[in-house]
Design a protein around this motif. Structure first.
Motif, mmCIF file in Angstrom:
data_model
loop_
_atom_site.group_PDB
_atom_site.id
_atom_site.type_symbol
_atom_site.label_atom_id
_atom_site.label_comp_id
_atom_site.label_asym_id
_atom_site.label_seq_id
_atom_site.Cartn_x
_atom_site.Cartn_y
_atom_site.Cartn_z
ATOM 1 N N MET A 227 0.725 -1.060 -0.131
ATOM 2 C CA MET A 227 0.074 0.041 0.046
ATOM 3 C C MET A 227 1.103 1.276 0.031
ATOM 4 O O MET A 227 1.999 1.277 0.734
ATOM 5 N N GLY A 228 0.700 2.048 -1.000
ATOM 6 C CA GLY A 228 1.332 3.517 -0.784
ATOM 7 C C GLY A 228 1.256 4.265 0.391
ATOM 8 O O GLY A 228 0.309 4.000 1.260
ATOM 9 N N PRO A 229 2.144 5.137 0.848
ATOM 10 C CA PRO A 229 2.231 5.624 2.223
ATOM 11 C C PRO A 229 1.186 6.591 2.420
ATOM 12 O O PRO A 229 0.813 6.771 3.351
ATOM 13 N N LEU A 230 0.632 7.330 1.388
ATOM 14 C CA LEU A 230 -0.662 8.255 1.541
ATOM 15 C C LEU A 230 -1.820 7.526 1.967
ATOM 16 O O LEU A 230 -2.662 7.847 2.387
ATOM 17 N N GLN A 231 -2.048 6.269 0.986
ATOM 18 C CA GLN A 231 -3.162 5.517 1.424
ATOM 19 C C GLN A 231 -2.851 4.912 2.848
ATOM 20 O O GLN A 231 -4.059 4.892 3.438
ATOM 21 N N LEU A 232 -1.867 4.554 3.040
ATOM 22 C CA LEU A 232 -1.700 3.885 4.480
ATOM 23 C C LEU A 232 -1.905 5.125 5.628
ATOM 24 O O LEU A 232 -2.383 4.710 6.352
ATOM 25 N N ALA A 233 -1.562 6.196 5.141
ATOM 26 C CA ALA A 233 -1.873 7.432 6.261
ATOM 27 C C ALA A 233 -3.385 7.532 6.491
ATOM 28 O O ALA A 233 -3.990 7.562 7.457
ATOM 29 N N LEU A 238 -5.264 10.349 9.737
ATOM 30 C CA LEU A 238 -4.201 11.505 9.664
ATOM 31 C C LEU A 238 -3.832 12.116 11.032
ATOM 32 O O LEU A 238 -3.159 12.584 11.525
ATOM 33 N N ASP A 239 -5.227 12.000 11.841
ATOM 34 C CA ASP A 239 -5.085 12.570 13.215
ATOM 35 C C ASP A 239 -3.936 11.910 14.022
ATOM 36 O O ASP A 239 -3.047 12.222 14.975
ATOM 37 N N VAL A 240 -4.032 10.349 13.984
ATOM 38 C CA VAL A 240 -3.108 9.346 14.581
ATOM 39 C C VAL A 240 -1.587 9.781 13.961
ATOM 40 O O VAL A 240 -0.838 9.729 14.931
ATOM 41 N N CYS A 241 -1.510 9.642 12.768
ATOM 42 C CA CYS A 241 -0.186 10.185 12.136
ATOM 43 C C CYS A 241 0.542 11.426 12.900
ATOM 44 O O CYS A 241 1.630 11.409 13.247
ATOM 45 N N LEU A 242 -0.369 12.478 12.844
ATOM 46 C CA LEU A 242 0.009 13.723 13.528
ATOM 47 C C LEU A 242 0.408 13.511 14.949
ATOM 48 O O LEU A 242 1.645 13.940 15.179
ATOM 49 N N ALA A 243 -0.353 13.024 15.653
ATOM 50 C CA ALA A 243 -0.151 12.650 17.231
ATOM 51 C C ALA A 243 1.427 11.900 17.149
ATOM 52 O O ALA A 243 1.940 12.379 18.216
ATOM 53 N N ILE A 244 1.633 10.853 16.433
ATOM 54 C CA ILE A 244 2.890 10.301 16.486
ATOM 55 C C ILE A 244 3.906 11.018 16.348
ATOM 56 O O ILE A 244 5.027 11.130 16.900
#
Length: 298
Positions: A227-233, A238-244
């Protein structure tokens, strides 16, 4: 240690996946959440996922029936955790929320109970400090979707005992997972490596290096990523990605972990990925299409 009753705090995607895995392996599982509606939704989701496993020939129908009968829902914390041998917290990726939960778990759980967090980045040592049993606090970072993914990052906090670690590692093997022991540093291993890659993909989009589908295609075909990184995000949230990323940035003080402005803008606007119906792709029409608004681009 004889582990028979597992309590899971939170009935969202990760919580119901964890409950599914343990119930299918024969454990009694108590799901605890704030409302009966959330618990009912979780049980429906678990039933659907078990049915898919039956249809694919992964499990027998009798296993599906047994797994469902192993799960019970609770809207109050104390009755849901008081008899548990292991409690796994799967609440929002928010330190204050987790500290509050662990203070209450420490009060309501029996002294021998192990308290685990499914956190993907927050310090286990900080969480353990909110309890009177830091030696029995550990991280169990499951991968999504839990019923399918084999990896469990087992995070050992500063005070986590060798006994607690061994019990947790053995338990992960019992439910068919592959546990990997790591030490307590921001992002652990999985997200310390994954999130900077996702962030860099977002920054490439922000700078106009390539479009959404182009970036994902390069990583899928060029790097053999499923899966591509943007689809995975989008899939992670995206809120979880930002928090991490914020945990990494604050924990290390290194600018390479600073979240892309595009990611910050998208989260602020409510475009969170699959969970909101729109992120780098639009999921609202039943098909996945790249839709990032140009007004957020550099």
């Amino acid at each position: 240690m004889d582990m028979t009753i597992i309590a899971v705090i939170g009935s969202g995607t990760m919580g119901n996946g964890i409950a599914h895995a343990f119930a299918l392996s024969g454990f009694k599982v108590n799901i605890v959440d704030l409302s009966q509606e959330r618990i009912t939704d979780a049980l429906k989701n678990i039933s659907r996922n078990l049915e898919r496993q039956v249809q694919k020939g992964i499990i027998q129908m009798s296993q599906q029936t047994d797994a469902i009968s192993n799960i019970h829902g609770f809207t109050l914390l104390e009755p849901g955790v008081k008899d548990a041998d292991l409690v796994i917290e799967a609440a929002n990726e928010n330190l204050d929320v987790k500290l509050k939960i662990f203070r209450e778990l420490d009060k309501f759980c029996k002294p021998s109970a192990i308290l685990a967090s499914n956190t993907s980045s927050i310090s286990i040592t900080k969480i353990a400090a909110a309890t009177r049993r830091p030696d029995k606090v550990i991280g169990m970072h499951f991968m999504n979707p839990v019923p399918i993914m084999k990896l469990v990052e087992v995070i050992r906090g500063f005070s986590t005992s060798a006994e607690t670690t061994k019990i947790t590692m053995d338990l992960a093997v019992t439910i068919g997972k592959v546990p990997v022991e790591v030490n307590d540093y921001p992002g652990f291993v999985a997200n310390r490596i994954l999130m900077p890659m996702i962030n860099e993909a977002i920054q490439c989009l922000h700078e106009g290096v390539a479009g959404v589908t182009e970036i994902d295609t390069v990583m899928k075909l060029g790097m053999s990523h499923p899966m591509g990184p943007l689809q995975l995000a989008d899939f992670i949230g995206l809120d979880v990605c930002l928090a991490i990323l914020n945990v990494l940035y604050q924990g290390f003080g290194n600018s390479k972990y600073a979240p892309s402005p595009l990611l910050v803008n998208m989260v602020t606007s409510g475009q969170l990925g699959v969970k909101s119906g729109c992120g780098f792709y639009d999921y609202s029409g039943g098909t996945k299409e790249a839709v990032v608004s140009k007004k957020f681009r550099k």
